[in-house]
Design an enzyme around this catalytic site. Structure first.
Site, short mmCIF file in Angstrom:
data_model
loop_
_atom_site.label_atom_id
_atom_site.label_comp_id
_atom_site.label_asym_id
_atom_site.label_seq_id
_atom_site.Cartn_x
_atom_site.Cartn_y
_atom_site.Cartn_z
N TYR A 58 0.83 -1.21 0.00
CA TYR A 58 0.00 0.00 0.00
C TYR A 58 0.86 1.25 0.00
O TYR A 58 1.82 1.38 0.78
CB TYR A 58 -0.93 0.03 1.23
CG TYR A 58 -1.58 1.38 1.42
CD1 TYR A 58 -2.64 1.76 0.60
CD2 TYR A 58 -1.11 2.29 2.37
CE1 TYR A 58 -3.22 3.02 0.72
CE2 TYR A 58 -1.69 3.55 2.50
CZ TYR A 58 -2.74 3.90 1.68
OH TYR A 58 -3.30 5.14 1.80
N HIS A 88 -1.15 17.01 -1.08
CA HIS A 88 -1.58 17.06 0.33
C HIS A 88 -1.17 18.37 1.01
O HIS A 88 -1.63 18.63 2.13
CB HIS A 88 -1.01 15.86 1.10
CG HIS A 88 -1.73 14.58 0.81
ND1 HIS A 88 -1.95 14.12 -0.46
CD2 HIS A 88 -2.30 13.66 1.64
CE1 HIS A 88 -2.61 12.97 -0.41
NE2 HIS A 88 -2.83 12.67 0.85
N ASN A 200 2.78 10.57 6.87
CA ASN A 200 1.83 9.71 7.57
C ASN A 200 2.26 9.59 9.03
O ASN A 200 3.15 8.81 9.37
CB ASN A 200 1.82 8.34 6.89
CG ASN A 200 0.49 7.64 6.98
OD1 ASN A 200 0.45 6.42 6.94
ND2 ASN A 200 -0.59 8.36 7.09
N TYR A 283 -14.43 28.23 48.85
CA TYR A 283 -13.89 27.07 48.13
C TYR A 283 -12.63 27.41 47.32
O TYR A 283 -11.71 26.59 47.22
CB TYR A 283 -14.93 26.50 47.18
CG TYR A 283 -16.05 25.72 47.82
CD1 TYR A 283 -16.16 25.59 49.19
CD2 TYR A 283 -17.01 25.12 47.01
CE1 TYR A 283 -17.20 24.87 49.76
CE2 TYR A 283 -18.06 24.39 47.57
CZ TYR A 283 -18.16 24.29 48.95
OH TYR A 283 -19.18 23.58 49.50
N ARG A 286 -10.10 27.22 50.06
CA ARG A 286 -10.11 26.01 50.88
C ARG A 286 -9.86 24.74 50.06
O ARG A 286 -9.28 23.77 50.55
CB ARG A 286 -11.46 25.91 51.60
CG ARG A 286 -11.46 24.91 52.73
CD ARG A 286 -12.82 24.61 53.32
NE ARG A 286 -13.85 25.60 53.09
CZ ARG A 286 -15.15 25.32 53.10
NH1 ARG A 286 -15.55 24.08 53.32
NH2 ARG A 286 -16.05 26.26 52.90
N PHE A 332 -1.16 5.71 12.66
CA PHE A 332 -1.30 7.14 12.37
C PHE A 332 -2.51 7.76 13.04
O PHE A 332 -2.68 8.98 13.02
CB PHE A 332 -1.42 7.36 10.86
CG PHE A 332 -2.48 6.48 10.23
CD1 PHE A 332 -3.83 6.68 10.48
CD2 PHE A 332 -2.11 5.42 9.42
CE1 PHE A 332 -4.80 5.86 9.93
CE2 PHE A 332 -3.08 4.60 8.86
CZ PHE A 332 -4.43 4.83 9.11
N GLU A 418 -11.64 6.33 5.06
CA GLU A 418 -11.12 6.84 6.32
C GLU A 418 -12.32 7.42 7.08
O GLU A 418 -12.56 8.63 7.09
CB GLU A 418 -10.02 7.86 6.05
CG GLU A 418 -8.85 7.21 5.31
CD GLU A 418 -7.87 8.18 4.68
OE1 GLU A 418 -8.02 9.41 4.91
OE2 GLU A 418 -6.97 7.73 3.97
#
Length: 509
Positions: A58, A88, A200, A283, A286, A332, A418
């Site tokens: 792949y 990309h 990746n 608070y 404390r 990934f 995906e």
């Protein structure tokens, strides 16, 4: 290969947080050990054998994502890798800061040197050379889904290695080719698998996460110091910090916070025993051990997750020469970091929330135990520190929006191949914003608390509180009339994030 003095060596053990900070913040040079070089070479030789045998791998001789079923002839495999990087590299938004970019480069380098990615040694050497020469790719912050890795950010990083894209060198933004030429580095020519191996992975979210975490640790220190100072200003009692109370609810982080506060307030003449007028504090005073302690517990979990991920191999597919195997998997996927960053967001947002409530008690004349209204001696004519609390309120409210978990969101991509993504990069970026906001909120509390203790008499404060006040006043002069505090607040917040206050607190431990 002998390391140069001051060099961080990437070896089989990988990096620790101190190594990361040295390279990213202090720009220490990096070197890769002989053992890691050998692991990279051996893995590449194995990949070459796999391809010579005609096996289908792949992303090496197939398309990507939904196009994985498209088998490519050998003559197209190199073009495939270059096309992958170019296509990309489509991120948008403001670019990452140079420290984040250095973190991404370093973590990508570490992942490749594990010897499971199939790149040639020249790819490792190229990344290392760019890091050491201070060539920082221009990487837009937005565009990663946090699964299939940080594809868009890492593609922008990789473009510069090819002599494309843009980079910062010597403070100037220039074309990537020009940056390489100035440094005397030849552009990289990709071979099979190398483009995929470069983009990746989870290195953008992890780099942002590590930087956010390192700042968050210092924000935690500032939260404890500010809380102690506010306790003195408001004549609080130390009873809630007694060791016995922590022992019967045995969270170690709660006990650690209570112990630190007791140490910070040792010798103070401003804290009080409970009495008829005030049996116990609100608070925000404390419950400091319980609230800060819970955030500290979260930070420790975040640290553990980041330390694992920073030395992990997160690309796909992975090669295992000893097993004669190539596996396609999902390392990934950024879910571990996404969840940790959402946890960090909530933990640090809570430190800011309780700090803002303490600031309100300091400036509010109905709550501040007789201090001047808004810490201005001539309140009415002057507003004093009134609007500093407004700024805190604004930031903690913005944090509540940013703290919404990004990791519960997912959106399918690549033709539904995906179909579940982490949004971890979004979560990490939001965490970094929240940490910066929290540092500002703590800076404001410190300014107000220091001013309040000045009114009480600094000589009555504990030794550590006096040191903290002295440090605050290096950046912010005591109140002497209304003026703009914007620059003071920003400088103090930045100093908190750099660890200056942490160093002050560490003295005398």
């Amino acid at each position: 290969m002998k390391p140069i003095a001051g060099t961080v060596v990437i070896d089989e053990q990988g990096l620790d947080l101190a190594d990361f900070e040295r390279v990213v913040t202090h720009q220490s040079p990096v070197q890769v050990s002989q053992a890691c070089h050998k692991a990279v070479s051996d893995c590449r030789a194995f990949l070459d054998r796999v391809l010579d045998d005609g096996r289908i791998v792949y992303g090496v001789n197939t398309g990507f994502g939904k196009l994985a079923s498209v088998i490519l002839p050998e003559e197209q495999t190199r073009a495939l890798q270059v096309n992958l990087i170019r296509s990309h590299a489509c991120g948008v938004g403001a670019p990452y800061s140079e420290d984040v970019v250095r973190g991404m480069m370093l973590l990508r380098l570490v992942s490749l040197t594990r010897g499971y990615s199939g790149v040639r040694p020249v790819v490792v050497e190229m990344l290392m050379a760019c890091l050491n020469e201070g060539i920082h790719p221009v990487i837009p912050q937005q565009g990663s889904l946090g699964a299939s890795g940080d594809l868009a950010p890492l593609a922008h990083l990789s473009l510069v290695l090819l002599g494309e894209g843009e980079a910062i060198l010597g403070g100037k933004r220039i074309p990537g080719a020009e940056a390489l030429q100035q440094a005397g580095i030849e552009p990289l020519t990709l071979q099979a698998k190398e483009g995929l191996a470069l983009i990746n992975g989870t290195q953008a979210m992890t780099a942002v996460g590590l930087i956010a975490y390192l700042k968050a640790k210092r924000v935690m220190d500032a939260a404890n110091a500010a809380a102690a100072l506010t306790m003195e200003a408001l004549h609080a009692t130390l009873h809630p910090f007694a060791e016995g109370i922590q022992r019967v609810r045995p969270f170690p982080e709660q006990a650690a916070i209570a112990r630190d506060i007791r140490r910070y307030l040792a010798g103070s003449h401003l804290v009080r025993e409970p009495g008829r007028d005030k049996v116990q504090d609100a608070y925000a005073l404390r419950c400091i051990p319980q609230v800060h302690g819970a955030s500290l517990r979260a930070l420790r979990h975040v640290q553990e997750t980041l330390e694992i991920e920073m030395n992990a191999v997160t690309d796909n597919p992975l090669l295992f020469p000893d097993e004669n195997a190539v596996y396609s998997g999902g390392n990934f996927h950024g879910q571990p970091i996404a969840l940790a960053m959402d946890y960090l967001k909530i933990a640090v947002a809570e430190l800011a929330n309780i700090a803002e409530r303490r600031t309100e008690r300091l400036v509010n004349p109905q709550l501040n135990e007789g201090l001047p209204a808004f810490l201005a001696p001539d309140a009415g004519q002057s507003s004093g520190l009134m609007i500093l609390q407004y700024v805190s309120a604004s930031l903690v409210s913005e944090n509540k929006v940013l703290a919404h978990p990004a990791s519960v969101d997912s959106i399918p991509s690549s033709g539904n191949q995906e179909d579940h993504v982490s949004m971890g990069t979004t979560s990490a970026r939001q965490a970094n914003q929240i940490v910066d906001h929290a540092a500002t909120v703590l800076a404001i509390e410190l300014i107000c608390a220091a001013q309040a203790v000045v009114f009480r008499g600094v000589e009555h404060a504990s030794l550590i509180s006096r040191r903290v006040i002295e440090w605050v006043h290096r950046y912010v002069a005591p109140y002497a009339g209304d003026r703009s505090y914007s620059r003071d607040i920003a400088q103090l917040a930045d100093a908190i994030c750099r660890g200056e206050l942490s160093d002050v607190l560490a003295k005398g431990k």
